[in-house]
Design an enzyme around this catalytic site. Structure first.
Site, mmCIF file in Angstrom:
data_model
loop_
_atom_site.group_PDB
_atom_site.id
_atom_site.type_symbol
_atom_site.label_atom_id
_atom_site.label_comp_id
_atom_site.label_asym_id
_atom_site.label_seq_id
_atom_site.Cartn_x
_atom_site.Cartn_y
_atom_site.Cartn_z
ATOM 1 N N GLY B 90 0.973 -1.218 -0.227
ATOM 2 C CA GLY B 90 -0.318 0.157 -0.024
ATOM 3 C C GLY B 90 0.876 1.546 -0.172
ATOM 4 O O GLY B 90 1.672 1.102 -0.278
ATOM 5 N N SER B 122 5.963 -5.409 -1.459
ATOM 6 C CA SER B 122 6.036 -3.850 -1.845
ATOM 7 C C SER B 122 6.402 -2.854 -0.434
ATOM 8 O O SER B 122 7.282 -2.794 0.263
ATOM 9 C CB SER B 122 4.531 -3.810 -1.919
ATOM 10 O OG SER B 122 4.629 -2.811 -2.725
ATOM 11 N N ALA B 123 4.714 -2.231 0.021
ATOM 12 C CA ALA B 123 5.938 -1.115 1.572
ATOM 13 C C ALA B 123 6.236 -2.265 2.389
ATOM 14 O O ALA B 123 6.978 -1.588 3.503
ATOM 15 C CB ALA B 123 4.364 -0.293 1.469
ATOM 16 N N HIS B 159 8.401 -3.416 -6.368
ATOM 17 C CA HIS B 159 7.737 -2.888 -8.194
ATOM 18 C C HIS B 159 9.161 -1.859 -9.082
ATOM 19 O O HIS B 159 9.333 -1.468 -9.941
ATOM 20 C CB HIS B 159 7.035 -1.622 -8.136
ATOM 21 C CG HIS B 159 5.653 -2.463 -7.106
ATOM 22 N ND1 HIS B 159 5.163 -3.065 -7.620
ATOM 23 C CD2 HIS B 159 5.445 -1.757 -5.830
ATOM 24 C CE1 HIS B 159 4.476 -3.511 -6.158
ATOM 25 N NE2 HIS B 159 4.402 -2.893 -5.683
ATOM 26 N N GLU B 194 8.842 -6.753 -10.588
ATOM 27 C CA GLU B 194 7.891 -8.214 -9.538
ATOM 28 C C GLU B 194 8.194 -9.292 -10.564
ATOM 29 O O GLU B 194 8.737 -9.922 -11.659
ATOM 30 C CB GLU B 194 6.050 -6.866 -10.171
ATOM 31 C CG GLU B 194 5.916 -5.673 -9.732
ATOM 32 C CD GLU B 194 4.602 -4.635 -10.651
ATOM 33 O OE1 GLU B 194 4.859 -5.180 -11.548
ATOM 34 O OE2 GLU B 194 4.608 -3.769 -10.183
#
Lengths: 235, 235
Positions: B90, B122-123, B159, B194
């Site tokens: 997020g 991700s985060a 990413h 990714e």
């Protein structure tokens, strides 16, 4: 009377630094012989001197000289006495950190509110908004605050980028990012595409350039506005 | 003994949430029946409940239940007692703000260092690095610090995106942004594409997935490493 140009980018594809704006800048800075340049954002990490030289070369084409704020013994005095101010693009986190460190945010706000002509490109445009929360830059430095100049009553998203059709990349689109911004903040955001700029003349704010801009208001679907639109509704 | 998966993304194009990682996760979380989910990053601004449901649906496929940390009366106790921890993606600024606000950064670091299996996407991967300075996210919230878990001795760029050939957009490429990071910081950065992830097992760190990763070291030209590379050199 405020006189401000808030440009999405310094450079459009296939053209030189500031080239697409030079005619506009000749008029904007007509009362200035020398313009104070603030190179703090250091695009690509280049030095203040190199960055100032780049700006000087562009402004020489319209007969203006450039002085880098880093060459001045008192940055505050330099701003107070400036005939015009140009804050160049680069990294907004670095720019805002340096503006706080050198205590020049308030002096810039005062000078510009009192009529010193201002040009911002990219990061230099971002700081014209209420906060830097809608920058696209990587947070490579921790500034003391995200609060910026508030010369306009909304936030700026420069280099606005439409979703890339057919992209398989799962990173957020710009629109998703601004939607996330509105989960925690309620000021409007203007997505300025490269080649667009905003002029502020006194209380009059206008979208300029050949492109539409995208408007993001809290609790509203995003929408497009045409160039030459009056931006007074946006607050 | 540390047991960590640091994934570039939760979802690869054309596949469901966490789907490409489920076989790996069944092994990684083999000792856990219930996994503590930290939904603080709220992708797209969704609620903690909705986000936790998304994670629960994916983990149900490998016979695991999920508990959201926001449902626990003491987040610190929840972490201390967790059989496994998953921090979802997020917005990294929102995630880190909430981790500080709830005083859970140090408890997570302690639990994971003592062997609680951890998954980040991700985060949630970003925060495994020394700092969040190399996130791609928009700074929609001001966290008390950019310092993160430091479970690995470098920074993560999830990413990771190669320059888009033929692009006319003047915004910085990812590579330029990381170069700017190295104008002010000297820790290495790994650009995780990714579909790639890093496993940490004790002191052993390995690149996994089918893709290469891009390594950015201070004062060095960026270069590629192959999947299954040992990452111990990176510090």
């Amino acid at each position: 009377m405020k006189s401000i140009i808030i440009a999405s980018t310094s450079t459009i594809h296939g053209s030189g630094y500031l080239e697409y704006l030079l005619d506009e800048l000749a008029v904007h800075f007509k009362s200035a012989k020398e313009i104070l340049f603030i190179p703090y954002a250091r695009p690509g990490g280049i030095s203040h001197d190199d960055y100032t030289n780049t700006a000087a070369k562009a402004f020489a084409k319209i007969g203006k000289t450039i002085k880098g704020i880093h060459e001045c013994s008192s940055p505050e005095d330099a701003i107070e006495n400036a005939q015009g101010i140009f804050v160049g693009g680069g990294n907004t986190f670095v720019l805002v950190s340096q503006l706080y460190k050198n205590n020049v945010l308030l002096p810039i706000k005062t000078a510009v509110t009192n009529g010193t002509p201002y040009l911002g490109t990219s990061a230099g445009s971002n700081i014209c908004g209420l906060t830097m929360n809608t920058t696209n830059d990587m947070p490579i430095m921790y500034p003391p605050s995200f609060k910026t100049l508030g010369l306009v009553p909304f936030n700026i998203n420069p280099h606005y980028l439409d979703p890339i059709e057919g992209s398989t990349h799962m990173g957020e689109t710009r629109e998703t990012r601004i939607k996330e911004f509105h989960a925690y903040n309620n000021q409007p955001v203007i997505g300025l595409r490269e080649g667009s700029w905003i002029t502020v003349t006194g209380n009059k704010r206008t979208l300029k350039g050949t492109l539409q801009a995208r408007i993001f208001e809290y609790n509203k679907a995003p929408y497009e506005i045409e160039t030459n639109s009056d931006l007074e509704f946006l607050k």
